[in-house]
Write an enzyme that holds these catalytic residues in place. Structure first.
Site, short mmCIF file in Angstrom:
data_model
loop_
_atom_site.label_atom_id
_atom_site.label_comp_id
_atom_site.label_asym_id
_atom_site.label_seq_id
_atom_site.Cartn_x
_atom_site.Cartn_y
_atom_site.Cartn_z
N HIS A 1 -9.03 0.19 5.98
CA HIS A 1 -7.71 -0.91 5.87
C HIS A 1 -6.61 -0.84 6.29
CE1 HIS A 1 -6.87 -5.19 4.18
NE2 HIS A 1 -5.51 -4.15 3.72
N HIS B 1 0.78 -1.19 -0.27
CA HIS B 1 0.07 0.47 -0.38
C HIS B 1 1.04 1.20 0.18
CE1 HIS B 1 -3.58 -2.64 0.68
NE2 HIS B 1 -2.60 -2.53 1.77
#
Length: 418
Positions: free
Chosen positions: A107, A85
């Site tokens: 998340h 990410h």
């Protein structure tokens, strides 16, 4: 193929999934190695709450295996950040360029997301931007209000009507198509504009139903519904009952068959003595009327036959008795029996009293089987059998007919099943 075929007789490094240690090969290896202090576990990324990976990061003394057995945790546990990410720098630059009104962080571990939210807020404040940031917990609802101006473009016949009535600019383009106009520009303040609203993406178009195929790839269709309904009552009685419920009930003939029409477009055609064909063009209003007609028919089927009424308001049981009496009279079998005497009918006394309370003294002509009503110098005769009114004054005649109709309606109401 499985942990049972895995030979761990020497030093080794195993990359196994899933990373949350909830199931699969990684969990099977963990159960096998967790009690040996020579072994180590490296968790390379984010672990959500409620997972075994998150639990072992807290360095518990014991863990529960898949078998349910509780054993001591002796292997060492390590955490490194190895995520695919975007990090804070990439995320903040992306949001600064995009400049959204609202941002929702999802998340991520709650503490880290809180730090991310604080850092983003400080950056946007320094840049003079007003961006609302949310970092909700799992399963928490986030409500956001967006105010967006919607513009509707009127085209075709509708645009022509708006421009002609409101003076908005418009006309024919070089291609011959009708120019479009803003609905708000052509219509006066508070004026209602009706048409079909078609949305494609973020564009809204208002047009006349006849222009649907011209300006869109849509087409209009009509569904004609037909239903055969058995009946056990006279067709004229059905027409009378429907007239009490619906406005705009008319009757006519089509191919020598009686038809009852109920506005806006429900028709009942008398096929034979025991069958009615109901048909209508499907739309919300017509469908509701059709359902109501079926309900009325079902109620009439359940009512005794003597409660059906003729078009003049007289109960069919009275007409049947009168007809039977007349037939007996022709055969000399005693036409003046008490059962065929309209003066002895249950409603006769009530009609007499109500007429007298409205119009004054009512005379009874036993020979003619009629009530005589005198209103000033106007004289009216009411047949006891058919309730037909004879009077030279139309106004008095209409008043008497309305009074009798209401009396009969009160005596023989529609049974709604209440």
């Amino acid at each position: 193929s499985g942990v049972s075929d895995f030979e761990d007789t020497g030093p080794c490094v195993v990359f196994a999934s899933p990373g949350m240690l909830q199931s699969g090969f990684s969990r099977q290896l963990f159960d096998r190695w967790c009690q040996n202090s020579k072994n180590a576990l490296v968790i390379p990324g984010y672990c959500p709450e409620g997972t075994l990976a998150k639990h072992v990061l807290t360095e518990p003394k014991e863990v529960q295996l898949l078998s349910g057995q509780v054993v001591p945790l002796k292997m060492s546990v390590h955490y490194i950040s190895f995520s695919a990410h975007a990090d804070y720098t990439q995320t903040s630059e992306f949001l600064s360029t995009l400049n959204p009104a609202k941002v929702v962080l999802v998340h991520g571990e709650s503490t880290e997301m809180g730090r991310m939210k604080s850092a983003l807020q400080r950056r946007f404040e320094n840049e003079g931007k007003s961006i609302e940031i949310f970092n909700p917990k799992n399963c928490k609802t986030v409500s956001m209000e967006f105010k967006v101006d919607k513009h509707v473009r009127a085209v075709g016949r509708l645009a022509e009507r708006l421009t002609s009535s409101g003076g908005a600019s418009g006309g024919k383009g070089s291609s011959g198509e009708s120019a479009s106009a803003s609905a708000s520009a052509g219509a006066g303040a508070g004026e209602r504009v009706s048409g079909l609203l078609v949305q494609k993406g973020f564009k809204h178009t208002l047009l006349d139903a006849e222009d649907l195929q011209t300006y869109t790839q849509l087409s209009a269709n009509t569904v004609l519904q037909k239903q055969i309904i058995p009946i056990q009552i006279p067709f004229v009685a059905l027409q009378e009952q429907l007239s009490h419920i619906f406005s705009g009930v008319t009757t006519f003939e089509r191919k020598r068959k009686e038809v009852i029409s109920i506005s806006p477009g429900v028709e009942l055609q008398h096929e034979d003595d025991n069958m009615v064909l109901m048909q209508w063009k499907s739309d919300p209003i017509a469908d509701t009327i059709a359902d109501s007609v079926v309900a009325v028919l079902l109620q009439l089927q359940m009512k005794p036959a003597n409660y059906a009424k003729a078009s003049n308001g007289v109960p069919y049981r009275a007409l049947t008795a009168a007809a039977a009496a007349a037939a007996k009279g022709e055969k000399g079998e005693g036409a003046h029996s008490s059962s065929s005497n309209p003066e002895e009918a249950p409603e006769a006394g009530l009609i007499d009293e109500v007429l007298e309370s409205i119009f004054g003294k009512v005379e009874v002509d036993g020979k003619l089987k009629a009530w005589i009503v005198n209103v000033g110098e106007v004289r009216a005769t009411i047949d006891m059998r058919t309730h037909a009114v004879e009077c030279k004054d139309d106004r008095v005649k209409s008043q008497i007919k309305v009074a009798i109709k209401r009396i009969v309606q009160a005596l023989y109401p529609i049974n709604c099943g209440c």
